[in-house]
Scaffold this motif. Sequence first.
Motif, PDB file in Angstrom:
ATOM      1  N   THR A   1     -18.160  -8.702 -86.747  1.00 61.41           N
ATOM      2  CA  THR A   1     -19.649  -8.674 -86.847  1.00 61.41           C
ATOM      3  C   THR A   1     -19.962 -10.110 -86.556  1.00 61.41           C
ATOM      4  OG1 THR A   1     -19.962  -6.947 -88.308  1.00 61.41           O
ATOM      5  CG2 THR A   1     -21.829  -8.345 -88.080  1.00 61.41           C
ATOM      6  N   THR A   2     -19.536 -11.081 -87.114  1.00 61.16           N
ATOM      7  CA  THR A   2     -19.549 -12.495 -86.801  1.00 61.16           C
ATOM      8  C   THR A   2     -19.590 -12.838 -85.079  1.00 61.16           C
ATOM      9  OG1 THR A   2     -18.935 -13.208 -88.967  1.00 61.16           O
ATOM     10  CG2 THR A   2     -19.259 -14.900 -87.286  1.00 61.16           C
ATOM     11  N   HIS A   3     -18.568 -12.365 -84.651  1.00 66.10           N
ATOM     12  CA  HIS A   3     -18.129 -12.661 -83.506  1.00 66.10           C
ATOM     13  C   HIS A   3     -19.197 -11.883 -82.511  1.00 66.10           C
ATOM     14  CE1 HIS A   3     -16.007 -13.682 -79.917  1.00 66.10           C
ATOM     15  NE2 HIS A   3     -15.240 -12.806 -79.837  1.00 66.10           N
ATOM     16  N   LEU A   4     -19.575 -10.667 -82.869  1.00 66.36           N
ATOM     17  CA  LEU A   4     -20.384  -9.902 -81.956  1.00 66.36           C
ATOM     18  C   LEU A   4     -21.954 -10.263 -82.102  1.00 66.36           C
ATOM     19  CD1 LEU A   4     -20.614  -7.211 -79.972  1.00 66.36           C
ATOM     20  CD2 LEU A   4     -21.017  -6.067 -82.368  1.00 66.36           C
ATOM     21  N   LEU A   5     -22.350 -10.419 -83.079  1.00 67.90           N
ATOM     22  CA  LEU A   5     -23.666 -10.826 -83.444  1.00 67.90           C
ATOM     23  C   LEU A   5     -24.140 -12.089 -84.176  1.00 67.90           C
ATOM     24  CD1 LEU A   5     -24.803  -7.087 -84.779  1.00 67.90           C
ATOM     25  CD2 LEU A   5     -25.190  -7.865 -82.543  1.00 67.90           C
ATOM     26  N   GLY A   6     -23.161 -13.013 -84.559  1.00 66.35           N
ATOM     27  CA  GLY A   6     -23.423 -14.307 -85.151  1.00 66.35           C
ATOM     28  C   GLY A   6     -23.888 -15.342 -84.662  1.00 66.35           C
ATOM     29  N   TYR A   7     -24.341 -15.104 -83.273  1.00 64.60           N
ATOM     30  CA  TYR A   7     -24.889 -16.193 -82.403  1.00 64.60           C
ATOM     31  C   TYR A   7     -26.013 -15.974 -81.626  1.00 64.60           C
ATOM     32  CZ  TYR A   7     -22.904 -13.977 -78.470  1.00 64.60           C
ATOM     33  OH  TYR A   7     -22.475 -12.953 -77.444  1.00 64.60           O
ATOM     34  N   PRO A   8     -27.057 -16.716 -81.444  1.00 66.29           N
ATOM     35  CA  PRO A   8     -28.275 -16.391 -80.623  1.00 66.29           C
ATOM     36  C   PRO A   8     -27.912 -16.410 -79.404  1.00 66.29           C
ATOM     37  CG  PRO A   8     -28.389 -18.502 -81.421  1.00 66.29           C
ATOM     38  CD  PRO A   8     -27.175 -18.232 -81.977  1.00 66.29           C
ATOM     39  N   ALA A   9     -28.768 -15.424 -78.768  1.00 69.40           N
ATOM     40  CA  ALA A   9     -28.584 -15.293 -77.308  1.00 69.40           C
ATOM     41  C   ALA A   9     -29.553 -14.661 -76.587  1.00 69.40           C
ATOM     42  CB  ALA A   9     -27.357 -14.520 -76.836  1.00 69.40           C
ATOM     43  N   ASN A  10     -30.004 -14.868 -75.284  1.00 67.56           N
ATOM     44  CA  ASN A  10     -31.282 -14.191 -74.675  1.00 67.56           C
ATOM     45  C   ASN A  10     -30.981 -13.263 -73.862  1.00 67.56           C
ATOM     46  OD1 ASN A  10     -32.783 -16.421 -75.979  1.00 67.56           O
ATOM     47  ND2 ASN A  10     -32.327 -17.927 -74.501  1.00 67.56           N
ATOM     48  N   TYR A  11     -29.984 -12.545 -74.081  1.00 71.14           N
ATOM     49  CA  TYR A  11     -29.637 -11.271 -73.225  1.00 71.14           C
ATOM     50  C   TYR A  11     -30.637 -10.384 -73.183  1.00 71.14           C
ATOM     51  CZ  TYR A  11     -25.270 -13.486 -73.106  1.00 71.14           C
ATOM     52  OH  TYR A  11     -24.142 -14.317 -72.938  1.00 71.14           O
ATOM     53  N   ASP A  12     -30.939  -9.407 -72.211  1.00 74.15           N
ATOM     54  CA  ASP A  12     -31.839  -8.444 -72.217  1.00 74.15           C
ATOM     55  C   ASP A  12     -31.540  -7.055 -72.426  1.00 74.15           C
ATOM     56  OD1 ASP A  12     -30.745  -8.128 -69.676  1.00 74.15           O
ATOM     57  OD2 ASP A  12     -32.458  -8.506 -68.497  1.00 74.15           O
ATOM     58  N   THR A  13     -30.097  -7.195 -72.772  1.00 69.71           N
ATOM     59  CA  THR A  13     -29.268  -5.668 -72.863  1.00 69.71           C
ATOM     60  C   THR A  13     -28.061  -5.983 -73.817  1.00 69.71           C
ATOM     61  OG1 THR A  13     -28.085  -4.040 -71.917  1.00 69.71           O
ATOM     62  CG2 THR A  13     -28.263  -5.818 -70.577  1.00 69.71           C
ATOM     63  N   PRO A  14     -27.739  -5.227 -74.649  1.00 70.35           N
ATOM     64  CA  PRO A  14     -26.363  -5.735 -75.526  1.00 70.35           C
ATOM     65  C   PRO A  14     -25.333  -5.549 -74.720  1.00 70.35           C
ATOM     66  CG  PRO A  14     -27.343  -3.370 -76.033  1.00 70.35           C
ATOM     67  CD  PRO A  14     -28.441  -4.168 -75.156  1.00 70.35           C
ATOM     68  N   LEU A  15     -25.231  -5.082 -73.380  1.00 67.95           N
ATOM     69  CA  LEU A  15     -24.374  -4.890 -72.595  1.00 67.95           C
ATOM     70  C   LEU A  15     -23.227  -6.247 -72.620  1.00 67.95           C
ATOM     71  CD1 LEU A  15     -22.237  -3.256 -70.420  1.00 67.95           C
ATOM     72  CD2 LEU A  15     -24.163  -4.296 -68.763  1.00 67.95           C
ATOM     73  N   TYR A  16     -24.117  -7.422 -72.467  1.00 71.13           N
ATOM     74  CA  TYR A  16     -23.719  -8.732 -72.338  1.00 71.13           C
ATOM     75  C   TYR A  16     -22.907  -9.304 -73.642  1.00 71.13           C
ATOM     76  CZ  TYR A  16     -26.169  -8.514 -67.737  1.00 71.13           C
ATOM     77  OH  TYR A  16     -26.576  -8.189 -66.391  1.00 71.13           O
ATOM     78  N   ARG A  17     -23.617  -8.861 -74.577  1.00 69.54           N
ATOM     79  CA  ARG A  17     -23.042  -9.255 -76.096  1.00 69.54           C
ATOM     80  C   ARG A  17     -21.658  -8.327 -76.159  1.00 69.54           C
ATOM     81  NH1 ARG A  17     -25.106 -12.057 -80.332  1.00 69.54           N
ATOM     82  NH2 ARG A  17     -27.423 -12.384 -79.957  1.00 69.54           N
ATOM     83  N   PHE A  18     -21.549  -7.268 -75.577  1.00 68.95           N
ATOM     84  CA  PHE A  18     -19.961  -6.737 -75.452  1.00 68.95           C
ATOM     85  C   PHE A  18     -19.327  -7.025 -74.742  1.00 68.95           C
ATOM     86  CE2 PHE A  18     -22.974  -2.615 -76.192  1.00 68.95           C
ATOM     87  CZ  PHE A  18     -23.205  -2.841 -77.585  1.00 68.95           C
ATOM     88  N   ALA A  19     -19.673  -7.883 -73.511  1.00 62.06           N
ATOM     89  CA  ALA A  19     -18.682  -8.450 -72.900  1.00 62.06           C
ATOM     90  C   ALA A  19     -18.463  -9.894 -73.402  1.00 62.06           C
ATOM     91  CB  ALA A  19     -19.569  -8.922 -71.356  1.00 62.06           C
ATOM     92  N   ASP A  20     -19.272 -10.643 -73.932  1.00 61.84           N
ATOM     93  CA  ASP A  20     -19.033 -11.832 -74.795  1.00 61.84           C
ATOM     94  C   ASP A  20     -18.039 -11.626 -75.880  1.00 61.84           C
ATOM     95  OD1 ASP A  20     -20.757 -13.007 -73.247  1.00 61.84           O
ATOM     96  OD2 ASP A  20     -22.324 -13.603 -74.689  1.00 61.84           O
ATOM     97  N   PHE A  21     -18.136 -10.424 -76.356  1.00 61.66           N
ATOM     98  CA  PHE A  21     -17.066  -9.812 -77.599  1.00 61.66           C
ATOM     99  C   PHE A  21     -15.743 -10.023 -77.018  1.00 61.66           C
ATOM    100  CE2 PHE A  21     -14.573  -7.408 -80.425  1.00 61.66           C
ATOM    101  CZ  PHE A  21     -14.944  -7.958 -81.723  1.00 61.66           C
ATOM    102  N   ASN A  22     -15.445  -9.765 -75.829  1.00 62.32           N
ATOM    103  CA  ASN A  22     -14.042  -9.606 -75.005  1.00 62.32           C
ATOM    104  C   ASN A  22     -13.833 -10.897 -74.596  1.00 62.32           C
ATOM    105  OD1 ASN A  22     -12.694  -8.946 -72.144  1.00 62.32           O
ATOM    106  ND2 ASN A  22     -11.793  -7.892 -73.885  1.00 62.32           N
ATOM    107  N   ALA A  23     -14.840 -11.861 -74.050  1.00 60.55           N
ATOM    108  CA  ALA A  23     -14.507 -12.736 -73.012  1.00 60.55           C
ATOM    109  C   ALA A  23     -14.643 -14.236 -73.905  1.00 60.55           C
ATOM    110  CB  ALA A  23     -15.342 -12.703 -71.721  1.00 60.55           C
ATOM    111  N   GLY A  24     -15.653 -14.177 -74.981  1.00 57.58           N
ATOM    112  CA  GLY A  24     -16.003 -15.386 -75.723  1.00 57.58           C
ATOM    113  C   GLY A  24     -17.620 -15.583 -75.747  1.00 57.58           C
ATOM    114  N   TRP A  25     -18.116 -16.237 -76.944  1.00 55.85           N
ATOM    115  CA  TRP A  25     -19.322 -16.659 -76.889  1.00 55.85           C
ATOM    116  C   TRP A  25     -20.197 -16.968 -75.599  1.00 55.85           C
ATOM    117  CZ3 TRP A  25     -20.446 -18.903 -82.303  1.00 55.85           C
ATOM    118  CH2 TRP A  25     -20.310 -17.632 -83.250  1.00 55.85           C
ATOM    119  N   TYR A  26     -21.236 -16.465 -75.027  1.00 55.06           N
ATOM    120  CA  TYR A  26     -21.942 -16.999 -73.877  1.00 55.06           C
ATOM    121  C   TYR A  26     -21.361 -16.775 -72.491  1.00 55.06           C
ATOM    122  CZ  TYR A  26     -24.710 -18.917 -77.535  1.00 55.06           C
ATOM    123  OH  TYR A  26     -25.739 -19.045 -78.830  1.00 55.06           O
TER     124      TYR A  26
END
Length: 360
Positions: free
Chosen positions: A208-233
């Motif tokens: 959960t920390t890796h997925l949601l524990g950082y602020p981001a200005n994405y307009d869709t969670p799709l990019y958070r899911f990509a970041d979960f795989n590839a790294g924050w931001y």
Amino acid sequence: MTRILCALTALCLLAGCASQAPLQMQRSPDDVRAEILRKLPARLDDRAGWANDVYVALTAQDIAPTSEHLCAVLAVTEQESTYTADPAVPGLPKLARTEIERRAAAVHVPDFLLNAALRLESPDGRTYAQRLERVRTERDLSELYEDFISMVPLGRRLFADHNPVRTGGPMQVRIDFAQTHASGYPYPVERDIRHEVFTRRGGLYFGTTHLLGYPANYDTPLYRFADFNAGWYASRNAAFQAAVSEATGIPLALDGDLLVPGAPLDRPGSTEHAVRTLSPQLGMDDRAIRRALERGDRLDFGDGDLAIRVFALAEAAAGRPLPRARIPDIRLDSPKITRELTTAWFAERVDARYRNCLSR
């Protein structure tokens, strides 16, 4: 009068937005757990335990337990492990044996010496070879490696005191990430953070920390899911790389990696080199560009002078607005992966599970 009414309306809307987030946090624990239970598979063992661990993973980190956040965590968990705290890895004994033999060859250890070491009795009474033949999960393998490293001199020679198992748990989070973000962990640590990752509660917390524990200005969670795989931001940085390529005409790998770790200033990586070709237009020298790129793991990079100027040049060249996020172009590479997969594949699969979860 009209101006006053408009101002009052705006204030009311702002007050409504401001009060909504605290209300989400004020949901009772029973209410949140009940929602999680509704979204978990009906035949999952210990559903109440899963619901409680997800609830704690969010609230212990001051992440609002909204339906969107719940479903994001559940979607990644389902994708990574189908709700298994310590998922089995097909063919793990062969993968592990191959890795041990590769390391032995790299340090010129002959086969007969390696086989003799594996025939030694381990702390649980079995030989290391017997345990190796029966490993099913990353936790099994991690514990075998730890014993082998600590008890057998050859183990230290092969692994240099570094356990090669790097991920684990129901969200397959990286162990070094968990060790770095262990401050505030809400549970007693029975052995160490590595072992906590392999538990349901620890794996969910650090995932959960890796997925949601950082602020981001994405307009869709799709990019958070990509970041979960590839790294924050990584998704934001991949869009920046695309803008650099547009502005310079230099093809770049859109992988979200802006710098080569440890690269000296006079030997920049490909993205940094491409940005430097824009130095006159940017009004920034090599050191200023390096300092800016070093902030690629922070939220404010996207609002910094470098990003703003690069996007302005790129959009002028393209003649159209350019996106501020895109899924990184990364091919997934792991001994556990037996077919060609990408970060896009992962993110889209998780996003589909996320949307299904919201509909339940």
